[in-house]
Design a protein around this motif. Structure first.
Motif, PDB file in Angstrom:
ATOM      1  N   VAL A   6     -12.984   4.014  -8.403  1.00  0.00           N
ATOM      2  CA  VAL A   6     -12.636   5.286  -7.772  1.00  0.00           C
ATOM      3  C   VAL A   6     -12.145   5.152  -6.330  1.00  0.00           C
ATOM      4  N   ILE A   7     -12.284   3.976  -5.721  1.00  0.00           N
ATOM      5  CA  ILE A   7     -11.762   3.753  -4.382  1.00  0.00           C
ATOM      6  C   ILE A   7     -10.682   2.681  -4.431  1.00  0.00           C
ATOM      7  N   GLY A   8      -9.516   3.010  -3.865  1.00  0.00           N
ATOM      8  CA  GLY A   8      -8.424   2.060  -3.793  1.00  0.00           C
ATOM      9  C   GLY A   8      -7.957   1.895  -2.358  1.00  0.00           C
ATOM     10  N   LEU A   9      -6.671   1.572  -2.193  1.00  0.00           N
ATOM     11  CA  LEU A   9      -6.130   1.262  -0.873  1.00  0.00           C
ATOM     12  C   LEU A   9      -4.712   1.783  -0.740  1.00  0.00           C
ATOM     13  N   GLY A  10      -4.471   2.613   0.267  1.00  0.00           N
ATOM     14  CA  GLY A  10      -3.125   3.032   0.614  1.00  0.00           C
ATOM     15  C   GLY A  10      -2.543   2.095   1.661  1.00  0.00           C
ATOM     16  N   THR A  11      -1.205   1.988   1.724  1.00  0.00           N
ATOM     17  CA  THR A  11      -0.581   1.014   2.616  1.00  0.00           C
ATOM     18  C   THR A  11       0.389   1.638   3.615  1.00  0.00           C
ATOM     19  N   TRP A  12       0.443   2.957   3.679  1.00  0.00           N
ATOM     20  CA  TRP A  12       1.317   3.617   4.651  1.00  0.00           C
ATOM     21  C   TRP A  12       0.891   3.242   6.067  1.00  0.00           C
ATOM     22  N   GLN A  13       1.819   2.730   6.848  1.00  0.00           N
ATOM     23  CA  GLN A  13       1.600   2.276   8.226  1.00  0.00           C
ATOM     24  C   GLN A  13       0.727   1.026   8.312  1.00  0.00           C
ATOM     25  N   THR A  14      -0.393   0.990   7.613  1.00  0.00           N
ATOM     26  CA  THR A  14      -1.352  -0.098   7.783  1.00  0.00           C
ATOM     27  C   THR A  14      -0.818  -1.460   7.345  1.00  0.00           C
ATOM     28  N   PHE A  15       0.061  -1.504   6.347  1.00  0.00           N
ATOM     29  CA  PHE A  15       0.605  -2.780   5.871  1.00  0.00           C
ATOM     30  C   PHE A  15       2.035  -3.016   6.345  1.00  0.00           C
ATOM     31  N   ASP A  16       2.545  -2.150   7.160  1.00  0.00           N
ATOM     32  CA  ASP A  16       3.900  -2.302   7.689  1.00  0.00           C
ATOM     33  C   ASP A  16       3.848  -3.185   8.938  1.00  0.00           C
ATOM     34  N   VAL A  17       3.577  -4.479   8.729  1.00  0.00           N
ATOM     35  CA  VAL A  17       3.356  -5.396   9.851  1.00  0.00           C
ATOM     36  C   VAL A  17       4.420  -6.478   9.955  1.00  0.00           C
ATOM     37  N   GLY A  18       5.440  -6.419   9.113  1.00  0.00           N
ATOM     38  CA  GLY A  18       6.508  -7.400   9.196  1.00  0.00           C
ATOM     39  C   GLY A  18       6.004  -8.808   8.972  1.00  0.00           C
TER      40      GLY A  18
END
Length: 310
Positions: free
Chosen positions: A51-63
């Motif tokens: 029931v818990i996952g991970l969103g990547t908006w902004q947080t994984f935008d690290v080049g």
């Protein structure tokens, strides 16, 4: 189920946060490492998701930042250790898809995850090209879930996604949005096209989806991904410096993040929540909301009224 050999010290060690044991102690104090994470079934399909996952908006935008990638690798390790699987991304999120692909490909558990991304452009050919690029960036031969981002040109993309599902390129397809104003249109698409998933905003103080959207997903057997569970940080700002009520311990709640996530999970029509984070200890905190007792109807309204009173 979590490895029964894991204990509080192991989790601190795995997270690289052993020196912060005192800080994390409230999060771990009532955690039973023999518990299983709560799973919810994808309606009409023989698969369940944590029931818990991970969103990547902004947080994984690290080049190409190696320091940031090292930290995000730890985030994924913590998620895997605590049995989370759903990773949600989009071509809209800068380099996030590529970072997800690079980091998971280098791991020993790359096939443990449930990979979700989106199509975010107009036109059939443009959509196909964008989705093909997403496969390459995320290094997947099959995508678990492909979604139409914010309903952009959805009538065109639905046809492609149906074909791709039939061909086995994707397992599921869905639609997304992030505003209350979009809920009526999401309902219309669900009724007309019967997507496997719908992703939308829902939180303890943003409950518009309860008016009729949840009723619709229940009727049409649609799985739900919940975005903006913390309202882009507004909930944490509202509770900063305030103590968690003692009765929240009855639901194994040891942080405000768990408080907000467990309220959402107390709605049984929620399949999975996808909070974004780039910090390993926040990933641990979020994942713990998937364990232990969940609030009942009386408990969830008590939680809501408490937050409203602050």
């Amino acid at each position: 189920m979590i490895n029964k050999e894991y204990n509080r010290r192991d989790v601190l060690k795995l997270s690289g946060l052993a020196g912060l044991g005192m800080a994390l102690s409230p999060l771990l104090s009532s955690f039973n490492f023999k518990d299983e994470i709560l799973l919810r079934k994808i309606p009409s399909f023989n698969q369940s998701l944590p029931v818990i996952g991970l969103g990547t908006w902004q947080t994984f935008d690290v080049g190409s930042s190696m320091a940031e990638k090292t930290r995000l690798t730890e985030v994924l390790e913590e998620m895997n250790t605590l049995k989370g699987t759903v990773i949600d991304s989009s071509p809209m999120y800068g380099t996030s898809e590529s970072v997800v692909g690079d980091l998971t490909q280098e791991s020993d558990f790359k096939d443990d995850f449930f990979y979700a991304t989106k199509v975010w452009t107009k036109g059939k050919d443009e959509g196909i090209g964008q989705m093909q690029n997403s496969f390459k960036r995320m290094k997947r031969e099959q995508m678990d879930l492909m979604q139409i981002h914010n309903l952009v040109d959805w009538k065109i993309h639905v046809k492609t996604l149906r074909d791709w599902k039939e061909q086995g390129k994707i397992k599921y397809w869905g639609i997304t949005h992030y505003t209350d104003d979009s809920h009526a249109q999401l309902e219309q698409v669900i009724k007309a096209e019967k997507p496997d998933f719908v992703q939308f905003n829902y939180s303890i103080l943003s409950r518009h989806a309860e008016k009729s959207l949840f009723e619709t997903v229940d009727k049409y057997n649609t799985a739900t991904l919940i975005n903006r569970p913390f309202e882009t940080g507004r909930l944490f700002r509202a509770t900063k410096g305030k103590e968690i009520p003692t009765w929240a311990k009855d639901y194994n709640i040891n942080s405000w993040g768990q408080f907000f996530l467990k309220f959402i999970l107390s709605n049984e029509l929620v399949t999975c929540i996808i909070p974004g984070t780039s910090k390993p200890h926040h990933m641990i905190d979020n994942m713990m909301a998937g364990y232990g007792k969940m609030p009942d109807q009386k408990g969830r309204e008590k939680m809501y009224n408490y937050i409203k009173s602050l």
